[in-house]
Design an enzyme around this catalytic site. Structure first.
Site, PDB file in Angstrom:
ATOM      1  N   CYS A 280      -2.819  10.925   3.237  1.00 47.44           N
ATOM      2  CA  CYS A 280      -2.914  10.431   2.732  1.00 47.44           C
ATOM      3  C   CYS A 280      -3.367  10.684   1.372  1.00 47.44           C
ATOM      4  O   CYS A 280      -3.011  10.751   0.683  1.00 47.44           O
ATOM      5  CB  CYS A 280      -4.581   9.646   2.271  1.00 47.44           C
ATOM      6  SG  CYS A 280      -5.079   8.862   3.821  1.00 47.44           S
TER       7      CYS A 280
ATOM      8  N   HIS B 125      -4.850   1.468   7.142  1.00 48.56           N
ATOM      9  CA  HIS B 125      -3.506   2.034   6.831  1.00 48.56           C
ATOM     10  C   HIS B 125      -2.557   2.368   8.326  1.00 48.56           C
ATOM     11  O   HIS B 125      -3.216   2.756   9.038  1.00 48.56           O
ATOM     12  CB  HIS B 125      -3.375   2.834   6.190  1.00 48.56           C
ATOM     13  CG  HIS B 125      -3.206   2.258   4.594  1.00 48.56           C
ATOM     14  ND1 HIS B 125      -4.168   2.822   3.941  1.00 48.56           N
ATOM     15  CD2 HIS B 125      -3.267   1.499   3.323  1.00 48.56           C
ATOM     16  CE1 HIS B 125      -4.705   3.058   2.613  1.00 48.56           C
ATOM     17  NE2 HIS B 125      -3.899   1.947   2.510  1.00 48.56           N
TER      18      HIS B 125
ATOM     19  N   GLU C  65       0.582  -1.361   0.063  1.00 47.26           N
ATOM     20  CA  GLU C  65       0.025   0.049   0.406  1.00 47.26           C
ATOM     21  C   GLU C  65       0.744   1.016   0.139  1.00 47.26           C
ATOM     22  O   GLU C  65       0.827   2.227   0.515  1.00 47.26           O
ATOM     23  CB  GLU C  65      -0.886  -0.282   1.333  1.00 47.26           C
ATOM     24  CG  GLU C  65      -1.857  -1.243   1.389  1.00 47.26           C
ATOM     25  CD  GLU C  65      -3.047  -0.909   0.151  1.00 47.26           C
ATOM     26  OE1 GLU C  65      -3.874   0.289   0.208  1.00 47.26           O
ATOM     27  OE2 GLU C  65      -3.288  -1.762  -0.411  1.00 47.26           O
TER      28      GLU C  65
HETATM   29  O1  SUG Z   1      -7.952   2.634   0.069  1.00 42.66           O
HETATM   30  N1  SUG Z   1     -10.841   4.437   0.278  1.00 42.66           N
HETATM   31  C1  SUG Z   1      -9.239   4.596   0.062  1.00 42.66           C
HETATM   32  C2  SUG Z   1      -7.945   5.723   1.402  1.00 42.66           C
HETATM   33  C3  SUG Z   1      -7.073   5.390   1.331  1.00 42.66           C
HETATM   34  C4  SUG Z   1      -6.552   6.552   2.962  1.00 42.66           C
HETATM   35  N2  SUG Z   1      -5.515   6.317   2.591  1.00 42.66           N
HETATM   36  C5  SUG Z   1      -4.565   6.144   3.284  1.00 42.66           C
HETATM   37  N3  SUG Z   1      -4.334   5.811   4.433  1.00 42.66           N
HETATM   38  N4  SUG Z   1      -3.228   6.691   3.271  1.00 42.66           N
HETATM   39  C6  SUG Z   1      -8.734   3.524   0.341  1.00 42.66           C
HETATM   40  O2  SUG Z   1      -9.297   2.713   1.088  1.00 42.66           O
HETATM   41  C7  SUG Z   1     -12.610   5.188  -1.093  1.00 42.66           C
HETATM   42  C8  SUG Z   1     -13.108   4.775  -2.109  1.00 42.66           C
HETATM   43  C9  SUG Z   1     -14.233   4.672  -2.282  1.00 42.66           C
HETATM   44  O3  SUG Z   1     -15.592   3.733  -1.308  1.00 42.66           O
HETATM   45  O4  SUG Z   1     -15.746   4.882  -3.200  1.00 42.66           O
HETATM   46  C10 SUG Z   1     -11.443   4.326  -0.809  1.00 42.66           C
HETATM   47  O5  SUG Z   1     -11.237   3.713  -1.846  1.00 42.66           O
END
Ligand code: SUG
Length: 449
Positions: free
Chosen positions: A371, A250, A174
């Protein structure tokens, strides 16, 4: 030689929507099916970039991806013209269309893992694109991510790029969301801290029961090998599986580090004492003095951390050595978190100021300030070798804001994703964007023969 940490923020794409796509990410699940506002989302992100630039930080911008990803739908068997591909997917497999429309590439902390030149065997800055193998909608990001990073960091004398790890669960990666670098100064060798959720091959590491652990130990080790990191400069730690089961998908949802400082929740890691001792010893080996700021569960619960995204903050070093914490508005709305933060800055510790940003559009999908940015530590020679088109300036901010206002809708819900017109709008916008950012051709629609 001067060195900096440059934050490259993901520009929110025109299809930003709430698809409910990320099982284990509480915000994504609970805001599913709400109408989104892509224009506001992009403006909120740009406002953060502008504010950091105005505070004197070097700020960059990372382009969004082509969505709907028609090529991905074609790989799943949908054929005909682009409009027919979208129409048929909408009719027969709406979840696949929703996944192919996600603007999730905005969360560029997941784009790649980056090791600065001071840490790597060949003295170049190394990038490994993350395979994001845990979620289909994210697993389709890395080919374009690699092309965009290649266009931003093109100079092979200073920058080395690695393809994403094998696209299987055993190597779930990730990116920088599970990677933190500690150092005395950005240009000096440091300690790279890899946090994993489970091991693919070693049953001694306990896995969570409810939600997936996205990052494996084996993926982190592979990235460290690819980047040519020395054993003295790497620490691996397992995330506490119990917090993954509470929505910490994460590590950057429960810990953040910068310079010599780790700001973390008491429940973040397994075997915390051993982890801290190793970080302290290895950072001392680089001439640094490790400082850990533990947030006790008695003051802020894991649930508070997940709701407020206290740890998904940006911990930034100022010229005078003090640190600034960039937090989302949701921290101010949580009484316990805000009380903690209000006390933190007055304690004589490294964090002397907290700044609040409204990133609600992204937050509702589980993406906070941290993020939205990919950190790249660079010295001034390396910074001069970065494509200048992606470094934020006041004129670039104006151009991008006008570009957003011209091309983005202010409301998007699931039924809009089936509109073939949306694809045309997005491609027109992105074609213009690659010219603004001087990226050349990076999108599938630009590469078609
Ligand atoms: O991978 N949300 C992302 C959020 C990423 C956050 N990144 C960090 N913590 N670095 C994920 O879960 C949701 C998309 C949706 O539901 O439409 C999404 O992909």
């Amino acid at each position: 030689m001067k060195s900096f940490e440059v934050n490259f923020d993901g520009l929110v794409g025109p299809t930003h929507n709430y698809g409910g796509l990320s099982y284990g990410n509480v915000a994504s699940q609970s805001n599913s099916q709400q109408a989104s506002n892509p224009r506001e989302a992009a403006r909120q992100g740009l406002a953060k970039m502008k504010a950091l630039m105005e505070m004197g930080f070097v700020q960059g911008v990372l382009a969004p991806q082509e969505r709907p990803d028609v090529a991905a739908l074609r790989r799943l068997g949908f054929g005909g013209s682009d409009a027919q591909v979208i129409e048929r997917a909408a009719r027969e497999a709406m979840p696949l269309l929703v996944a192919s429309c996600s603007a999730s590439s905005m969360w560029v902390a997941n784009a790649a893992t980056v090791s600065p030149s001071a840490d790597t065997a060949d003295g170049r800055v190394h990038f490994t694109a993350a395979n994001l193998n845990c979620k289909y909608h994210r697993s389709i990001e890395h080919p374009t991510t690699s092309r965009v990073l290649g266009a931003m960091f093109a100079n092979t004398q200073h920058f080395a790029h690695h393809a994403a790890l094998p696209a299987v669960a055993q190597f779930g990666d990730e990116g920088a969301a599970n990677h933190t670098r500690f150092c005395r100064a950005y240009g000096e060798p440091g300690v790279e801290f890899f946090v994993f959720g489970r091991s693919a091959f070693d049953a001694r590491y306990p896995a969570p029961h409810k939600y997936p652990a996205r990052q494996t130990l084996e993926a982190s080790q592979a990235v460290a090998r690819l980047h040519g990191l020395s054993a003295d400069g790497v620490v691996y730690a397992q995330q506490n599986p119990a917090v993954i089961d509470q929505g910490v998908f994460h590590n950057d949802v429960i810990a953040v580090g910068n310079g010599e400082v780790l700001f973390y929740h008491e429940d973040a890691f397994l075997d915390t004492e051993a982890v801290l001792a190793e970080l302290q010893a290895k950072l001392a080996g680089c001439g640094g003095k490790f400082k850990a700021i533990c947030v006790p569960r008695a003051q802020v619960t894991v649930e508070d951390a997940v709701r407020s995204y206290l740890f998904n903050s940006q911990l930034l070093s100022r010229e005078d050595g003090s640190m600034l914490l960039i937090v989302p508005e949701e921290c101010r709305n949580n009484e316990r978190v805000w009380a903690y933060l209000s006390a933190l800055t007055g304690q004589g510790g490294p964090v002397t100021e907290v700044k609040v940003f409204d990133l609600k559009q992204s937050m509702q999908n589980g993406g906070g300030p941290a993020c939205l940015r990919l950190r790249v530590a660079l010295n001034d020679t390396e910074l001069a070798a970065v494509n200048p088109g992606v470094i934020m300036t006041a004129p670039l901010y104006d151009t991008l804001t006008q570009w957003v206002d011209r091309h983005y809708r202010d409301s998007l819900s699931e039924r809009d994703l089936a509109d073939p017109q949306l694809l045309l709008e997005c491609r027109t916008a992105l074609d213009e964007l690659t010219q603004i950012l001087k990226l050349g051709s990076v999108y599938p629609f630009q590469l078609q023969p």
